[in-house]
Design a protein around this motif. Structure first.
Motif, mmCIF file in Angstrom:
data_model
loop_
_atom_site.group_PDB
_atom_site.id
_atom_site.type_symbol
_atom_site.label_atom_id
_atom_site.label_comp_id
_atom_site.label_asym_id
_atom_site.label_seq_id
_atom_site.Cartn_x
_atom_site.Cartn_y
_atom_site.Cartn_z
ATOM 1 N N PRO A 173 0.811 -1.218 0.000
ATOM 2 C CA PRO A 173 0.000 0.000 0.000
ATOM 3 C C PRO A 173 0.843 1.267 0.000
ATOM 4 C CG PRO A 173 -0.160 -1.153 2.118
ATOM 5 C CD PRO A 173 0.606 -2.044 1.202
ATOM 6 N N LYS A 174 2.088 1.171 0.473
ATOM 7 C CA LYS A 174 2.994 2.325 0.415
ATOM 8 C C LYS A 174 3.869 2.166 -0.825
ATOM 9 C CE LYS A 174 6.716 4.636 2.993
ATOM 10 N NZ LYS A 174 7.562 4.649 4.200
ATOM 11 N N PRO A 175 3.905 3.155 -1.708
ATOM 12 C CA PRO A 175 4.709 2.988 -2.926
ATOM 13 C C PRO A 175 6.206 2.912 -2.621
ATOM 14 C CG PRO A 175 3.710 5.194 -2.816
ATOM 15 C CD PRO A 175 3.232 4.434 -1.622
ATOM 16 N N PRO A 176 6.964 2.241 -3.457
ATOM 17 C CA PRO A 176 6.526 1.494 -4.629
ATOM 18 C C PRO A 176 5.881 0.162 -4.227
ATOM 19 C CG PRO A 176 8.893 1.238 -4.351
ATOM 20 C CD PRO A 176 8.433 2.179 -3.281
ATOM 21 N N PRO A 177 4.993 -0.374 -5.079
ATOM 22 C CA PRO A 177 4.234 -1.567 -4.693
ATOM 23 C C PRO A 177 5.072 -2.832 -4.550
ATOM 24 C CG PRO A 177 3.736 -0.916 -6.964
ATOM 25 C CD PRO A 177 4.567 0.179 -6.379
ATOM 26 N N THR A 178 6.186 -2.916 -5.283
ATOM 27 C CA THR A 178 7.012 -4.125 -5.192
ATOM 28 C C THR A 178 8.189 -3.851 -4.268
ATOM 29 O OG1 THR A 178 6.358 -4.668 -7.441
ATOM 30 C CG2 THR A 178 8.199 -5.895 -6.527
ATOM 31 N N ARG A 179 8.388 -4.743 -3.339
ATOM 32 C CA ARG A 179 9.416 -4.579 -2.318
ATOM 33 C C ARG A 179 9.984 -5.941 -1.929
ATOM 34 N NH1 ARG A 179 8.554 -0.189 1.518
ATOM 35 N NH2 ARG A 179 7.569 1.531 0.432
ATOM 36 N N ILE A 180 11.055 -5.909 -1.181
ATOM 37 C CA ILE A 180 11.635 -7.124 -0.606
ATOM 38 C C ILE A 180 11.723 -6.856 0.888
ATOM 39 C CG2 ILE A 180 13.624 -8.686 -0.605
ATOM 40 C CD1 ILE A 180 12.401 -8.427 -3.369
ATOM 41 N N THR A 181 11.337 -7.821 1.691
ATOM 42 C CA THR A 181 11.371 -7.570 3.139
ATOM 43 C C THR A 181 11.924 -8.750 3.916
ATOM 44 O OG1 THR A 181 10.033 -6.798 5.018
ATOM 45 C CG2 THR A 181 9.030 -8.470 3.618
ATOM 46 N N LEU A 182 12.569 -8.447 5.030
ATOM 47 C CA LEU A 182 12.860 -9.504 5.994
ATOM 48 C C LEU A 182 11.539 -9.847 6.677
ATOM 49 C CD1 LEU A 182 16.264 -8.616 7.713
ATOM 50 C CD2 LEU A 182 15.787 -9.660 5.499
ATOM 51 N N THR A 183 11.444 -11.055 7.157
ATOM 52 C CA THR A 183 10.227 -11.534 7.831
ATOM 53 C C THR A 183 10.404 -11.394 9.345
ATOM 54 O OG1 THR A 183 11.135 -13.730 8.049
ATOM 55 C CG2 THR A 183 9.907 -13.260 6.003
ATOM 56 N N PRO A 184 9.332 -11.556 10.101
ATOM 57 C CA PRO A 184 9.487 -11.564 11.556
ATOM 58 C C PRO A 184 10.486 -12.635 12.027
ATOM 59 C CG PRO A 184 7.183 -11.279 10.999
ATOM 60 C CD PRO A 184 7.907 -11.561 9.700
ATOM 61 N N ALA A 185 10.520 -13.780 11.343
ATOM 62 C CA ALA A 185 11.463 -14.840 11.745
ATOM 63 C C ALA A 185 12.899 -14.342 11.705
ATOM 64 C CB ALA A 185 11.299 -16.054 10.840
ATOM 65 N N ALA A 186 13.204 -13.459 10.764
ATOM 66 C CA ALA A 186 14.555 -12.885 10.688
ATOM 67 C C ALA A 186 14.707 -11.742 11.683
ATOM 68 C CB ALA A 186 14.822 -12.390 9.271
ATOM 69 N N LEU A 187 13.775 -10.814 11.664
ATOM 70 C CA LEU A 187 13.899 -9.630 12.535
ATOM 71 C C LEU A 187 13.967 -10.026 14.010
ATOM 72 C CD1 LEU A 187 11.274 -7.338 10.740
ATOM 73 C CD2 LEU A 187 13.772 -7.217 10.547
#
Ligand code: 6PG
Length: 248
Positions: A173-187
């Motif tokens: 929902p926050k631009p840009p629409p395509t992103r890469i993220t760490l997951t909670p398991a990593a954080l």
């Protein structure tokens, strides 16, 4: 205000928050570097960390050449794009500190989002296994909807069954629409997770994050719960204005 595993610090202004967060991060890195050859810091995107990064460059006493830098999320744009989190970090923190390229682990965006996430996960796991990635400081911002990194409300991260550390995000929902993220398991490997939130527009999300019973799917930052670490919330008065006195 503190309870086991969580501390909430409230300053008068954004400047106070920047000052306090810089001191806390530097102190934590110092402690790590006193006992280990290397330390690591996961950086956040967004506007809030910008002044913090600039402030950190004034702490010349830190052995910055022994710190590895990672990213909690990246917008899927070329790394020199004005929206790239890595570009902001380079301009405000990494270049001024002359951090060697080999110590900056940017999330790749020159391959497909799936390949980028898989590649970054592979890098993180390899470094973790060899002890090079120690998750000392994980810096995070939070959006007005309670998102953190690129973990958005009701995103696919909430239904994934595998224990992945990194994943692509479509239709953010926050631009840009395509992103890469760490997951909670990593954080949640963080020894010290630092959450920065300033400004009145964050007040409702801060309250929902810290005082409600909302599910992590609804308020993603509620998924932040390091198994062996601490979460430090640094707020200005405006962001904290909806909190009650009973918080602890
Ligand atoms: C990003 C982020 C994101 C950010 C929050 C807060 O890439 O946009 O990493 O999670 O930290 O949206 O952003 P602001 O500090 O700009 O409010």
């Amino acid at each position: 205000m503190a309870r086991h595993g969580r501390e909430i610090w409230i300053g008068g202004t954004t400047t106070d928050v920047v000052q306090e967060s810089a001191h806390r991060i530097v102190a934590h890195l110092h402690r790590q570097l006193a006992h280990h050859e290397r330390a690591s810091m996961v950086l956040a995107g967004g506007n809030t960390p910008r002044s913090l990064y600039e402030r950190l460059t004034e702490f010349e006493e830190v052995a910055w050449d022994r710190v590895d830098f990672f990213f909690g999320d990246e917008r899927f744009v070329p790394e020199d794009h004005p929206d790239a989190n890595v570009r902001m970090a380079r301009e405000t923190l990494l270049d001024p500190l002359h951090i060697p390229a080999a110590h900056v682990f940017a999330i790749p965006t020159h391959v497909s989002p799936q390949e980028a996430a898989a590649g970054y996960e592979h890098t993180l796991r390899q470094l973790y296994q060899t002890g090079r990635l120690t998750w000392d400081v994980v810096l995070l911002g939070m959006g007005t909807d309670g998102h953190t990194a690129s973990l958005f409300p009701y995103g696919s991260w909430t239904t994934t069954t595998e224990e992945s550390w990194c994943m692509p995000v479509w239709n953010a929902p926050k631009p840009p629409p395509t992103r890469i993220t760490l997951t909670p398991a990593a954080l949640n490997h963080a020894q010290l997770a630092v959450v920065l939130a300033t400004g009145k527009e964050k007040a409702a999300a801060v309250s929902a994050a810290l005082e409600s019973d909302a599910s992590p799917s609804e308020i993603p930052i509620r998924a932040l719960a390091p198994s062996h670490g601490q979460v430090l919330w640094l707020l200005d008065e405006a962001a904290a204005c909806a909190l009650t006195q009973t918080l602890g």
